[in-house]
Design a protein around this motif. Sequence first.
Motif, PDB file in Angstrom:
ATOM      1  N   SER A  70       0.801  -1.279  -0.016  1.00 50.81           N
ATOM      2  CA  SER A  70       0.029  -0.064  -0.037  1.00 50.81           C
ATOM      3  C   SER A  70       0.872   1.348  -0.203  1.00 50.81           C
ATOM      4  O   SER A  70       1.944   1.216   0.599  1.00 50.81           O
ATOM      5  CB  SER A  70      -1.018   0.203   1.081  1.00 50.81           C
ATOM      6  OG  SER A  70      -0.153   0.134   2.427  1.00 50.81           O
ATOM      7  N   GLU A  71       0.384   2.098  -0.719  1.00 47.10           N
ATOM      8  CA  GLU A  71       1.033   3.538  -0.774  1.00 47.10           C
ATOM      9  C   GLU A  71       0.451   4.625  -0.016  1.00 47.10           C
ATOM     10  O   GLU A  71      -0.691   4.674   0.046  1.00 47.10           O
ATOM     11  CB  GLU A  71       1.266   4.194  -2.128  1.00 47.10           C
ATOM     12  CG  GLU A  71       2.092   3.069  -2.966  1.00 47.10           C
ATOM     13  CD  GLU A  71       2.202   3.616  -4.378  1.00 47.10           C
ATOM     14  OE1 GLU A  71       1.430   4.666  -4.761  1.00 47.10           O
ATOM     15  OE2 GLU A  71       2.887   3.199  -5.084  1.00 47.10           O
ATOM     16  N   SER A  72       0.981   5.498   0.585  1.00 51.32           N
ATOM     17  CA  SER A  72       0.196   6.814   1.416  1.00 51.32           C
ATOM     18  C   SER A  72       0.384   7.864   0.440  1.00 51.32           C
ATOM     19  O   SER A  72       1.226   8.322  -0.235  1.00 51.32           O
ATOM     20  CB  SER A  72       0.852   7.113   2.403  1.00 51.32           C
ATOM     21  OG  SER A  72       0.750   6.122   3.557  1.00 51.32           O
ATOM     22  N   THR A  80      -4.207  12.610   4.519  1.00 54.39           N
ATOM     23  CA  THR A  80      -3.380  11.306   3.766  1.00 54.39           C
ATOM     24  C   THR A  80      -4.221   9.686   3.769  1.00 54.39           C
ATOM     25  O   THR A  80      -4.802   9.674   4.693  1.00 54.39           O
ATOM     26  CB  THR A  80      -2.249  10.937   4.768  1.00 54.39           C
ATOM     27  OG1 THR A  80      -1.468  12.239   4.685  1.00 54.39           O
ATOM     28  CG2 THR A  80      -1.322   9.978   4.229  1.00 54.39           C
ATOM     29  N   ARG A  81      -4.056   9.356   2.835  1.00 54.82           N
ATOM     30  CA  ARG A  81      -4.855   7.885   2.600  1.00 54.82           C
ATOM     31  C   ARG A  81      -3.980   6.744   2.271  1.00 54.82           C
ATOM     32  O   ARG A  81      -3.068   7.120   1.370  1.00 54.82           O
ATOM     33  CB  ARG A  81      -6.233   7.930   1.976  1.00 54.82           C
ATOM     34  CG  ARG A  81      -6.317   8.766   0.828  1.00 54.82           C
ATOM     35  CD  ARG A  81      -7.465   8.978  -0.095  1.00 54.82           C
ATOM     36  NE  ARG A  81      -7.839   7.504  -0.644  1.00 54.82           N
ATOM     37  CZ  ARG A  81      -8.391   7.721  -1.896  1.00 54.82           C
ATOM     38  NH1 ARG A  81      -8.559   8.842  -2.633  1.00 54.82           N
ATOM     39  NH2 ARG A  81      -8.199   6.504  -2.637  1.00 54.82           N
ATOM     40  N   ASN A  82      -4.481   5.665   2.422  1.00 53.09           N
ATOM     41  CA  ASN A  82      -3.512   4.383   1.755  1.00 53.09           C
ATOM     42  C   ASN A  82      -4.286   3.835   0.637  1.00 53.09           C
ATOM     43  O   ASN A  82      -5.402   3.780   0.886  1.00 53.09           O
ATOM     44  CB  ASN A  82      -3.333   3.358   3.124  1.00 53.09           C
ATOM     45  CG  ASN A  82      -2.606   3.675   4.134  1.00 53.09           C
ATOM     46  OD1 ASN A  82      -1.683   4.537   4.034  1.00 53.09           O
ATOM     47  ND2 ASN A  82      -2.622   3.343   5.187  1.00 53.09           N
ATOM     48  N   SER A  84      -4.076   0.722  -2.044  1.00 55.07           N
ATOM     49  CA  SER A  84      -3.297  -0.613  -2.038  1.00 55.07           C
ATOM     50  C   SER A  84      -2.657  -0.655  -3.586  1.00 55.07           C
ATOM     51  O   SER A  84      -3.298  -0.143  -4.549  1.00 55.07           O
ATOM     52  CB  SER A  84      -4.456  -1.680  -2.168  1.00 55.07           C
ATOM     53  OG  SER A  84      -5.183  -1.812  -1.062  1.00 55.07           O
TER      54      SER A  84
END
Length: 95
Positions: A70-72, A80-82, A84
């Motif tokens: 997952s990337e922020s 900020t959200r994660n 996939s």
Amino acid sequence: MSTETRDTIFIGKKPLMAYVTSTLIQLANVPSVNIKARGLSIGRAVDVAQIVARKTENAGYSIGNIKIDSESLESEDGRTRNVSTIEIEVKRNEP
């Protein structure tokens, strides 16, 4: 401009068969290709890998390593959200 062969296919919103064709063209030149996607495109990336591996069994392609992560990312409203991500290796089978 670099003359090296790209071995990564980034999945987006194009039609599915555009990515399948692109993957097969790359596999003609290099022994393995990575299919990368994130978010809602992950399902499409899995479909591309399955079509290449299953529908072209006679051509000798198979699925190799699969990496999920997952990337922020910062959304438009500043939070900020994660998101996939997936990376699927499709490779030529050795004779």
